[in-house]
Every structure is written in structure tokens, then in C-alpha cells.
Write a protein that holds these residues in place. Structure first.
Motif, PDB file in Angstrom:
ATOM      1  N   THR A   1      10.384   2.858 -33.607  1.00 13.85           N
ATOM      2  CA  THR A   1       9.455   3.873 -33.135  1.00 13.85           C
ATOM      3  C   THR A   1       8.529   3.250 -32.105  1.00 13.85           C
ATOM      4  O   THR A   1       8.369   2.021 -32.048  1.00 13.85           O
ATOM      5  N   VAL A   2       7.921   4.100 -31.291  1.00 18.55           N
ATOM      6  CA  VAL A   2       6.881   3.643 -30.369  1.00 18.55           C
ATOM      7  C   VAL A   2       5.745   4.656 -30.433  1.00 18.55           C
ATOM      8  O   VAL A   2       5.974   5.872 -30.485  1.00 18.55           O
ATOM      9  N   ASP A   3       4.518   4.145 -30.490  1.00 15.66           N
ATOM     10  CA  ASP A   3       3.323   4.983 -30.503  1.00 15.66           C
ATOM     11  C   ASP A   3       2.481   4.578 -29.302  1.00 15.66           C
ATOM     12  O   ASP A   3       1.908   3.488 -29.278  1.00 15.66           O
ATOM     13  N   LYS A   4       2.428   5.462 -28.305  1.00 14.35           N
ATOM     14  CA  LYS A   4       1.729   5.161 -27.052  1.00 14.35           C
ATOM     15  C   LYS A   4       0.331   5.756 -27.088  1.00 14.35           C
ATOM     16  O   LYS A   4       0.145   6.900 -27.499  1.00 14.35           O
ATOM     17  N   ARG A   5      -0.651   4.969 -26.658  1.00 14.40           N
ATOM     18  CA  ARG A   5      -2.051   5.408 -26.620  1.00 14.40           C
ATOM     19  C   ARG A   5      -2.670   5.093 -25.263  1.00 14.40           C
ATOM     20  O   ARG A   5      -2.293   4.124 -24.615  1.00 14.40           O
TER      21      ARG A   5
END
Length: 175
Positions: free
Chosen positions: A13-17
Motif C-alpha cells: 500500500t501507499v499513503d500519500k500526504r
């Protein structure tokens, strides 16, 4: 005779902020740091990890191999532009020749606070006034930015008391 196998399930998964959150308001021209939290959610290690941003942001990662359950934070930087902005990060890795990928978008609103004022004397600018003629000054205040402005006060450098019908102006509005 028994037979067995290991069911490899590569995933991540990737969580971009954007500056630590999603959807912040950021002043135009301010520095931005995008973070991409990449997590190996599969049951096998992956390698050749890269993160690509769809708007050309250069992204760097501290390593290119992730063990099972491992997470790393990759980063990219930029400068805030005017208005709504969204970009998507895609993480890609490899497991025995199979590409594993995940993507996530993040956005922000580039805030431009801007105001203009035009002062006239008896309806004109620079006209001639006959002595002892009443004078009325008008101040046209316009919100030339892209967010509402609050607590607007107009003052005159010659001590004239100025009253305004509003203290808040939406983008593009005048008083």
C-alpha cells in the motif's frame, strides 16, 4: 509421498500526504513536502521499489527492498501553486519478475490572499476641486485573491474616518 507449496502473495500500500495531511490550505509559494508511506502488506519480500509522482515530482526513498510488514517513507518536495492541486503517487516493486503496485492521491488548495483598493475624490481621481466645495472620498475595495478575506478595515493616511458596509469579502467581490 507428500507435496507442499508456499502461496506467495505480494502486495503493498501507499499513503500519500501533503505537508502531513490530505487537503490542507497552503500559501502560494510556500514549501511543500509530500510523503509516501509505502508498506509491504504481502507475505513475501519485494525489491526494486520505486515511487513515481504523476506531476513529475522527484521522489526519493531510503531503500529499495521491503521485508514482509516493513514500511518506509519516501519524500518529494515542491512549491505551492494557486488553487486546487492534486497529484498521485504510485509505488512499484518486484517479486520474482511480477510487478506489484499501489497508488494514492493527495491534494491541497494554494491560497492567494490579495486585496486591491481604488480611492476617488468626488467620483474622480486627480480632478480639480473648488475651494469650500464638499468633498466625498470613496474607497473601492476588491478581493483579488482566491479565499474569503475577513476583518477588512480601511484607513486613510490623512485621518479621514472611513466606514465600510462589510468586514468580509468573498473572492472577486467588491465593496
Amino acid at each position: 509421498d507428500t507435496s507442499s507449496y508456499f502461496g506467495a502473495a505480494a502486495s503493498m500500500t501507499v499513503d500519500k500526504r501533503t505537508n502531513g495531511s490530505d487537503g490542507p490550505q497552503i500559501a502560494v509559494g510556500a514549501a511543500i513536502t509530500w510523503t509516501y508511506l509505502v508498506t509491504n502488506t504481502g507475505n513475501v519480500a519485494v525489491d526494486q521499489l520505486t515511487v513515481v509522482d504523476d506531476k513529475g515530482v522527484v521522489v526519493s526513498c531510503p531503500k529499495t527492498t521491503l521485508a514482509v510488514g516493513e514500511a518506509i517513507t519516501c519524500t518529494g518536495t515542491g512549491v505551492a501553486a494557486v488553487g486546487s492541486y492534486e497529484n498521485k503517487g504510485t509505488a512499484r516493486a518486484n517479486f520474482l519478475g511480477t510487478v506489484v503496485s499501489a497508488e494514492d492521491a493527495s491534494n491541497y488548495f494554494g491560497v492567494l490572499s490579495s486585496i486591491s483598493i481604488a480611492k476617488t475624490t468626488n467620483g474622480t481621481d486627480g480632478g480639480t476641486i473648488i475651494t469650500l466645495t464638499p468633498i466625498q472620498w470613496q474607497y473601492l475595495v476588491t478581493n483579488t485573491g482566491n479565499i474569503a478575506l475577513n476583518n477588512i478595515v480601511v484607513t486613510d493616511d490623512k485621518g479621514v474616518v472611513v466606514t465600510c458596509p462589510l468586514t468580509t469579502l468573498d473572492p472577486g467581490n467588491s465593496m
